[in-house]
Design a protein around this motif. Sequence first.
Motif, short mmCIF file in Angstrom:
data_model
loop_
_atom_site.label_atom_id
_atom_site.label_comp_id
_atom_site.label_asym_id
_atom_site.label_seq_id
_atom_site.Cartn_x
_atom_site.Cartn_y
_atom_site.Cartn_z
N ARG A 1 15.98 76.50 71.98
CA ARG A 1 15.61 76.49 73.58
C ARG A 1 14.89 77.61 73.95
N GLU B 1 20.56 81.59 75.04
CA GLU B 1 20.49 80.23 74.25
C GLU B 1 21.67 79.41 75.08
N ARG C 1 21.62 76.03 77.35
CA ARG C 1 22.32 75.08 76.61
C ARG C 1 23.49 74.44 77.85
#
Length: 361
Positions: free
Chosen positions: A71, A348, A352
């Motif tokens: 991501r 990350e 998320r």
Amino acid sequence: MDPVATKSIETIIIGAGLSGIYAASLLTSQKKSFVVLEARNRIGGRILCPRHDGYGCDLGPSWYWPDIHPRMKRLVAALGLKGYRQFEEGMGRYQQQNGAVHTVRGYGSEPFSWRIVGGMTALITKLCESIPHDAIRLNHSVCAIERRSDGVWVTVGELEKAPRAQFVAQQVILALPPRLTAATILFTPDLPDRLAQAMLKTGTWMAGQAKFYALYETPFWRNAGLSGQAFSERGPLGEIHDGSNNDTVPYGLTGFAGIPAVQRRQQPDLSEAILNQLAALFGPAATKPAKLFYQDWAFEPFTATEYDYPPMLTHPIYQPPAGQSDMWDGAIHFAGTETADQHGGYLEGALRSAERAVYHL
């Protein structure tokens, strides 16, 4: 006092760190109505990058790992940002408790760690370009959240005082550390005991840390064959890395305090001790930085509580508190890196958890 927000707002996001701002950008792309409430007078949360000669110095998170953080890799590319490898070439330094300094073999991170040109604040700045300016309200510290028949009411101000402002929406995204949320916000009805305890037991990443950044005109440690990496048993710094711009001025050393928060409270200004230690590790040139920044997160009221003072000895295994990604029948959704089911504590994980919250609204 601001009036009660009576117009239809679909979602309130509490917290303007990476998770909250990323959630806001996702809602913007979906053309949803929302407001972001941030207690500080700035956005970014634990992403904090004071600037010197145009260079953003990361006093919060510094790195991401493209090989294992998809991501972050996609977002950096989508925003038109550039990354560069953490400098790790050369020998390292190690300082014993008695102050003796040794040159040791350097080590490279695996997978490779990367920095972002302009500092991590570039993520926040770029994301905000797509978010309506009036959707973000600074200096809006949330003190209470109440579920009523007409929606979720969020109160800004201090308990026991008249509200500074109130907002009502159908859903709320809590983009705050769970421990900070449970310790500072009054919920009506009360949180279930199991959930409240789980939130209080979730340590806030970096909350007990203090970080420094020293900037120089030349990379004198590199010229001496050193990587800028150093570890110390003596302190006040415990871990040091090269924090330079991408192979151009300014060059820098950065890292973390190695003494606990309760001890730092007795010695709030560590500047002289930091420079003396850098000199012991890298030579006398280290005592004359062009600029020295220092940030102690343990005493930031919108990051840490007293429960965060003890140092974390290992990286926690984060997950949604008590296994819940939402509560009040989906009226409130947890976000923030400490609530991620994977990569918790990292940028990350912040992305998320924000995606999970938005897509489950």
